[in-house]
Design a protein around this motif. Structure first.
Motif, PDB file in Angstrom:
ATOM      1  N   ARG A 316       0.833  -1.200   0.000  1.00 18.63           N
ATOM      2  CA  ARG A 316       0.000   0.000   0.000  1.00 18.63           C
ATOM      3  C   ARG A 316       0.871   1.254   0.000  1.00 18.63           C
ATOM      4  NH1 ARG A 316      -1.398   3.711   3.188  1.00 18.63           N
ATOM      5  NH2 ARG A 316      -0.537   2.812   5.084  1.00 18.63           N
ATOM      6  N   LEU A 319       2.497   1.641  -3.362  1.00 25.95           N
ATOM      7  CA  LEU A 319       1.549   2.050  -4.401  1.00 25.95           C
ATOM      8  C   LEU A 319       1.007   3.443  -4.133  1.00 25.95           C
ATOM      9  CD1 LEU A 319      -0.381  -1.271  -5.008  1.00 25.95           C
ATOM     10  CD2 LEU A 319       1.414  -0.237  -6.414  1.00 25.95           C
ATOM     11  N   GLY A 320       1.255   3.945  -2.928  1.00 30.25           N
ATOM     12  CA  GLY A 320       0.958   5.349  -2.686  1.00 30.25           C
ATOM     13  C   GLY A 320      -0.505   5.671  -2.530  1.00 30.25           C
ATOM     14  N   PHE A 321      -1.266   4.821  -1.857  1.00 25.31           N
ATOM     15  CA  PHE A 321      -2.630   5.225  -1.522  1.00 25.31           C
ATOM     16  C   PHE A 321      -2.886   4.963  -0.040  1.00 25.31           C
ATOM     17  CE2 PHE A 321      -4.420   0.992  -1.327  1.00 25.31           C
ATOM     18  CZ  PHE A 321      -3.749   0.267  -2.296  1.00 25.31           C
ATOM     19  N   ALA A 322      -3.921   5.625   0.480  1.00 22.75           N
ATOM     20  CA  ALA A 322      -4.072   5.687   1.936  1.00 22.75           C
ATOM     21  C   ALA A 322      -4.894   4.546   2.516  1.00 22.75           C
ATOM     22  CB  ALA A 322      -4.702   7.020   2.336  1.00 22.75           C
ATOM     23  N   TYR A 325      -9.592  -1.077  -0.184  1.00 20.00           N
ATOM     24  CA  TYR A 325     -11.007  -1.417  -0.103  1.00 20.00           C
ATOM     25  C   TYR A 325     -11.237  -2.473   0.980  1.00 20.00           C
ATOM     26  CZ  TYR A 325     -12.471   1.046  -4.397  1.00 20.00           C
ATOM     27  OH  TYR A 325     -12.787   1.978  -5.351  1.00 20.00           O
ATOM     28  N   ASN A 341     -14.654  -3.829 -11.354  1.00 20.32           N
ATOM     29  CA  ASN A 341     -13.648  -2.777 -11.530  1.00 20.32           C
ATOM     30  C   ASN A 341     -14.021  -1.913 -12.734  1.00 20.32           C
ATOM     31  OD1 ASN A 341     -10.876  -1.629 -10.991  1.00 20.32           O
ATOM     32  ND2 ASN A 341     -10.565  -2.317 -13.099  1.00 20.32           N
ATOM     33  N   ASN A 480       3.739  -3.525 -13.930  1.00 18.62           N
ATOM     34  CA  ASN A 480       2.826  -2.696 -14.744  1.00 18.62           C
ATOM     35  C   ASN A 480       2.134  -3.501 -15.841  1.00 18.62           C
ATOM     36  OD1 ASN A 480       3.659  -0.589 -13.194  1.00 18.62           O
ATOM     37  ND2 ASN A 480       4.170   0.763 -14.897  1.00 18.62           N
ATOM     38  N   ALA A 483      -0.651  -2.432 -18.456  1.00 19.47           N
ATOM     39  CA  ALA A 483      -0.696  -0.970 -18.492  1.00 19.47           C
ATOM     40  C   ALA A 483       0.513  -0.443 -19.247  1.00 19.47           C
ATOM     41  CB  ALA A 483      -0.750  -0.409 -17.087  1.00 19.47           C
TER      42      ALA A 483
ATOM     43  N   GLY B 250      -5.614   7.357  -7.530  1.00 19.31           N
ATOM     44  CA  GLY B 250      -5.641   5.969  -7.080  1.00 19.31           C
ATOM     45  C   GLY B 250      -4.213   5.513  -6.835  1.00 19.31           C
ATOM     46  N   PRO B 251      -3.916   4.243  -7.118  1.00 22.39           N
ATOM     47  CA  PRO B 251      -2.551   3.752  -6.927  1.00 22.39           C
ATOM     48  C   PRO B 251      -1.573   4.524  -7.819  1.00 22.39           C
ATOM     49  CG  PRO B 251      -3.905   2.154  -8.114  1.00 22.39           C
ATOM     50  CD  PRO B 251      -4.832   3.205  -7.599  1.00 22.39           C
ATOM     51  N   ARG B 252      -0.339   4.589  -7.377  1.00 28.35           N
ATOM     52  CA  ARG B 252       0.664   5.402  -8.042  1.00 28.35           C
ATOM     53  C   ARG B 252       1.036   4.857  -9.424  1.00 28.35           C
ATOM     54  NH1 ARG B 252       6.117   6.285  -7.201  1.00 28.35           N
ATOM     55  NH2 ARG B 252       6.274   4.270  -6.176  1.00 28.35           N
ATOM     56  N   ARG B 253       0.903   3.537  -9.588  1.00 34.20           N
ATOM     57  CA  ARG B 253       1.097   2.987 -10.937  1.00 34.20           C
ATOM     58  C   ARG B 253      -0.123   2.128 -11.295  1.00 34.20           C
ATOM     59  NH1 ARG B 253       2.965  -2.157  -9.823  1.00 34.20           N
ATOM     60  NH2 ARG B 253       3.994  -2.389  -7.820  1.00 34.20           N
ATOM     61  N   PRO B 254      -0.398   1.995 -12.601  1.00 35.55           N
ATOM     62  CA  PRO B 254      -1.578   1.226 -12.985  1.00 35.55           C
ATOM     63  C   PRO B 254      -1.421  -0.226 -12.554  1.00 35.55           C
ATOM     64  CG  PRO B 254      -0.267   1.854 -14.918  1.00 35.55           C
ATOM     65  CD  PRO B 254       0.349   2.528 -13.759  1.00 35.55           C
ATOM     66  N   LEU B 255      -2.497  -0.795 -12.024  1.00 34.09           N
ATOM     67  CA  LEU B 255      -2.419  -2.152 -11.486  1.00 34.09           C
ATOM     68  C   LEU B 255      -3.278  -3.097 -12.306  1.00 34.09           C
ATOM     69  CD1 LEU B 255      -2.773  -1.356  -7.682  1.00 34.09           C
ATOM     70  CD2 LEU B 255      -0.689  -1.882  -8.965  1.00 34.09           C
ATOM     71  N   ALA B 264      -7.170  -2.560  -4.151  1.00 37.28           N
ATOM     72  CA  ALA B 264      -6.647  -1.219  -4.436  1.00 37.28           C
ATOM     73  C   ALA B 264      -7.803  -0.321  -4.877  1.00 37.28           C
ATOM     74  CB  ALA B 264      -5.584  -1.289  -5.527  1.00 37.28           C
ATOM     75  N   PRO B 265      -7.895   0.881  -4.329  1.00 34.08           N
ATOM     76  CA  PRO B 265      -9.039   1.751  -4.648  1.00 34.08           C
ATOM     77  C   PRO B 265      -8.987   2.253  -6.088  1.00 34.08           C
ATOM     78  CG  PRO B 265      -7.445   2.918  -3.275  1.00 34.08           C
ATOM     79  CD  PRO B 265      -6.969   1.487  -3.352  1.00 34.08           C
ATOM     80  N   ILE B 358      -6.552  -1.184 -12.952  1.00 34.11           N
ATOM     81  CA  ILE B 358      -7.073  -0.174 -12.037  1.00 34.11           C
ATOM     82  C   ILE B 358      -6.326   1.104 -12.388  1.00 34.11           C
ATOM     83  CG2 ILE B 358      -7.303   0.524  -9.624  1.00 34.11           C
ATOM     84  CD1 ILE B 358      -7.079  -2.520  -8.963  1.00 34.11           C
ATOM     85  N   PRO B 359      -7.043   2.124 -12.879  1.00 32.45           N
ATOM     86  CA  PRO B 359      -6.350   3.336 -13.340  1.00 32.45           C
ATOM     87  C   PRO B 359      -5.658   4.065 -12.176  1.00 32.45           C
ATOM     88  CG  PRO B 359      -8.634   3.266 -14.137  1.00 32.45           C
ATOM     89  CD  PRO B 359      -8.493   2.196 -13.098  1.00 32.45           C
ATOM     90  N   ARG B 404      -0.534  11.453  -0.797  1.00 33.39           N
ATOM     91  CA  ARG B 404      -1.227  10.319  -1.414  1.00 33.39           C
ATOM     92  C   ARG B 404      -1.405   9.175  -0.437  1.00 33.39           C
ATOM     93  NH1 ARG B 404       0.094  10.035  -7.835  1.00 33.39           N
ATOM     94  NH2 ARG B 404      -1.362   8.304  -7.632  1.00 33.39           N
ATOM     95  N   THR B 405      -0.416   8.957   0.418  1.00 42.18           N
ATOM     96  CA  THR B 405      -0.572   7.851   1.382  1.00 42.18           C
ATOM     97  C   THR B 405      -1.331   8.283   2.630  1.00 42.18           C
ATOM     98  OG1 THR B 405       1.669   8.311   2.126  1.00 42.18           O
ATOM     99  CG2 THR B 405       1.404   6.450   0.664  1.00 42.18           C
TER     100      THR B 405
END
Lengths: 507, 507
Positions: A316, A319-322, A325, A341, A480, A483, B250-255, B264-265, B358-359, B404-405
């Motif tokens: 997490r 990937l840089g998100f807080a 889900y 999704n 990646n 993507a 969302g996440p820092r790179r596409p998943l 991942a949100p 996931i964008p 972001r986090t």
């Protein structure tokens, strides 16, 4: 002995004897890594998206050539349906072997939008970097021949991971055995598909047509990433998947947002409302019955899941998100549930091309992942019924003028055929032997996963051939995949060669 | 006399005397319509989007040349800020005239996405058609010189309507008077702006710098469409407008949507939920206070609105949708309220480029139209507060890794400066004279609109110069203004020439 011991330490394998087969496989790779990388760069430089049939065929022919260079008699298997990318098939019989293992990978790749590739990269111009470009890696030229390649370097290109790495690991694994005078213990067959990223729509008919040729005791599917911890994985199943596209309609021509805004309905707003109705803020899907027909995990599967290392917090952060889900569940728990999704969403333009208009249409692509018990078309129908409950009239083709003026909420929905989930029993004897073989390549305890989150066309092997499958991935998890800026960590490609060779040597 | 009477009938003007000035203007146009169209095609062939500064300057120079060819001394007015597209200014003094009217149009156009232009059209390759291409019109070559041009034909190109048609109508209107030895009754100034579609960010400083040069009794703004009924309009104001861009992370790179979907949100889903929260199904904006500071319409304005022909049902049918927004209000009523429109929305890809990801981000561009009483930045702040009430942390620049986090709901919001609404009093004497002048060109009762739905930079004339404005549009309403396949109906361009000439002749 001292020297050999030092070498064993150096390679970090725990092998203490020069005739350890895995050590010999590694030495072969180390001696040939520049040649292998050159061949791999040639492979990923050939475009392999579904729409580009000419280059898909070039890819297949290149793979056939790779096999022929390794002394494998290789041929193309055509589907009964014309125009389908061929399977590249090969076979090596082992005198005295009583079992046959088929190694599967796919040579086609996900669609690309070159404009989205960053740092000057292009999908089909492979490029080395000293590490992940989004975390300090820099584009770099390859070291001179004879210089060792740093395993933490990355090669960037579409399909570098998914799944040309699988093709490469399998063929180089076989090559390493042959060159090291190591004999496979099983009959080995090779099967490289060209339609996996489209959902393998013709795989069933190809399997049915070549039933005898494809007889085996096990399919080893080389696709997907290893565990986020870097540990090798053996995976016993995969989620299913089915894509749906939604297209909501507004005015027949784009309107000036000043002269009509407030009066003419905006399809982007309608689509936003529709998508928002589908899930709650924790990602829980609110489509009625969405979770109803899930087959529960067995006790053995639950135990295996509990033993998977939990790196969620690390991932997490990276990937840089807080907040993920769910309501406290782990990644592997959530991957054992069906998901909904949004793959993409578009209406008119944003950024420099944005204009003050009411758009004419708004589109989204959904991706429904399925678990054991779900059926792709049944899951699609649940979503369609949900859309209808929001007041929509659903059509399957471009609506007529009459439909557009009749239905205030009008959506075109198209769904693909999809692929259901599949799981192989954890205690299947030949699968246990694969686990043991892969474990010989690493001192780290390998991860045994009842199901990966991603999708592979596994059900069709069971349906058409009554065959068993296990999946043994090789790619780094931060690849990646699907993507822009897809990449493979070189060390993962090298490890994959050993993994595939070990399975060919399995007892 | 008989012959002249027949000619008057033929031109449908109701003019019964050969010395009727409007008849002479029309005869001039009829005799020169091929030359005028050629010049207009050259004008619209020059790209004029904000990002293309070199071609914007070429456009300005071309307009200057058009003026010089008509004997108008023309010059470029630079803004104090460097790099701003110049205003093209010209002036013709009328001996004995006590009043001065400035004619305004803009030569810049909305951004273009050439890929969206249909029927093989390109934004800057003007192309004639026998009618609207979406309703039976066919691409066509121009009739031979000397053959009359069918007024129902269209010319397709960016800015064919918005607003190079304004430039052309004003200059050809002046030219028709001069060629017909008709003397304007007022001093005439010409003012052609090059930043209108960007919201005229430097118009104020240009006006302030050239205050004396720009002294006038009235600005006549030639922009926008005539009424949907085809009747000519005089418009006393315009809605304001301010654009906002939203970007959700969302996440820092596409998943891979399989390996992370459910955990991942997804920013597209978050954006859909956010946009959905902003309005209800009738288009009513749910942002707190959104309608609070609206200045009510005067009694005279309400009366004028009630007299506007109601073609809503016809337009709705033609635009091909089933239900307009609101709860029974007419188009003109709703255009006198503030609005919130989604101009565009995007996350990853749809269609052939869609991939199972996931964008990383999801973006939308909003367009807030404003009415008298609204302030652009106050309205933006209401939307920002609404976003915060949905749980979002709002930033104005690309968020840091730490942000972001830290914030589960994180959005970047950027707003433009915007333009407030403006309305000129319906009973202003010089405005009444414009109404009377335009009425001399047509037997149909002209429409008097307190405000158009679109936006013009009107407030700045009042603020900087204390000047009055009225807007006299010329384009057809179905012109695809601001979007792909923009076009002008030739008859509207011809009518516009007469309208502008009539105002120059006003008593």
């Amino acid at each position: 002995m001292k020297k050999l011991f030092a070498l064993a330490l150096l390679v970090g394998l725990g092998a203490t004897q020069a005739n350890d087969p895995m050590l010999r496989v590694r030495q072969f790779r180390q001696a040939h890594e520049h040649e292998l990388l050159t061949e791999f760069e040639q492979l990923v430089a050939i475009p392999n998206v579904a729409a580009d049939t000419a280059n898909l065929r070039r890819t297949a022919l290149f793979v056939q050539g790779m096999m022929q260079r390794r002394g494998i008699s290789a041929r193309l298997l055509a589907a009964p349906t014309p125009g389908v990318p061929p399977v590249v098939f090969g076979e090596v019989r082992t005198p005295g072997a009583t079992r046959t293992v088929i190694f599967y990978a796919h040579y086609d790749g996900q669609p690309v939008n070159p404009a989205q590739w960053r740092e000057g990269l292009q999908p089909f111009q492979p490029q080395l970097a000293t590490g992940p470009l989004d975390r300090g890696g820099q584009l770099a030229a390859r070291p001179a021949a004879g210089q060792p390649l740093n395993p933490d370097w990355r090669l960037y290109a579409r399909s570098a991971s998914d799944d040309k790495a699988g093709v490469m690991a399998i063929l180089a694994g076989y090559q390493a055995l042959a060159a090291s005078k190591l004999k496979a213990k099983v009959n080995v067959k090779f099967f490289f598909e060209g339609e996996e990223e489209r959902g393998s729509p013709h795989l069933g008919e190809i399997l049915a047509r070549h039933k005898a040729l494809l007889a085996s005791d096990l399919w080893v599917i080389c696709d997907g990433p290893v565990h986020q911890s870097g540990r090798k994985q053996v995976v016993f199943g995969a989620r299913g998947d089915v894509n749906m596209s939604l297209k909501v309609y507004g005015p027949r021509r784009p309107l000036h947002s000043g002269h009509y805004g407030n009066w003419a309905p905006n399809p982007a707003l309608a689509l936003a409302r529709l998508l928002a109705s589908m899930t709650d803020s924790t990602g829980r899907v609110r489509v009625a019955g969405f979770y109803d027909d899930v087959t529960p995990l067995s006790a053995a599967e639950k135990t295996a899941l509990a033993q998977v290392p939990n790196l969620d917090e690390t991932i997490r952060q990276e990937l840089g998100f807080a907040r993920s889900y769910g309501t406290g569940q782990s990644l592997v728990e959530l991957l054992n549930q069906p998901s909904l999704n949004i793959n993409g969403m578009q209406s008119a333009n944003v950024g420099a091309q944005a204009a003050n208009v009411i758009p004419t249409v708004a589109s989204a692509v959904l991706d429904l992942r399925l678990v054991l018990g779900n059926d792709a078309q049944r899951q699609v129908q649940k979503v369609v019924r949900h859309i209808e409950r929001q007041g929509y009239h659903v059509v399957a083709a471009e609506p007529t003028a009459a439909e557009r003026t009749q239905y205030p909420l009008l959506v075109r929905v198209n769904a693909e055929k999809g692929e259901n989930a599949q799981r192989t029993r954890l205690d299947l004897p030949i699968a246990r032997q694969v686990v043991a073989a892969v474990q010989t390549t690493t001192p780290d305890r390998i991860v045994q996963l009842p199901s990966m989150g991603g999708t592979l066309p596994l059900g069709v092997f069971e349906r058409e051939l009554g065959a068993h499958t296990v999946t043994v991935p090789v790619a780094n998890y931060d690849n990646n995949q699907h993507a822009e800026n897809e990449n493979i960590r070189l060390g993962n490609l090298w490890d994959g060669i050993e993994t595939m060779a070990a399975i060919m040597l399995m007892k």
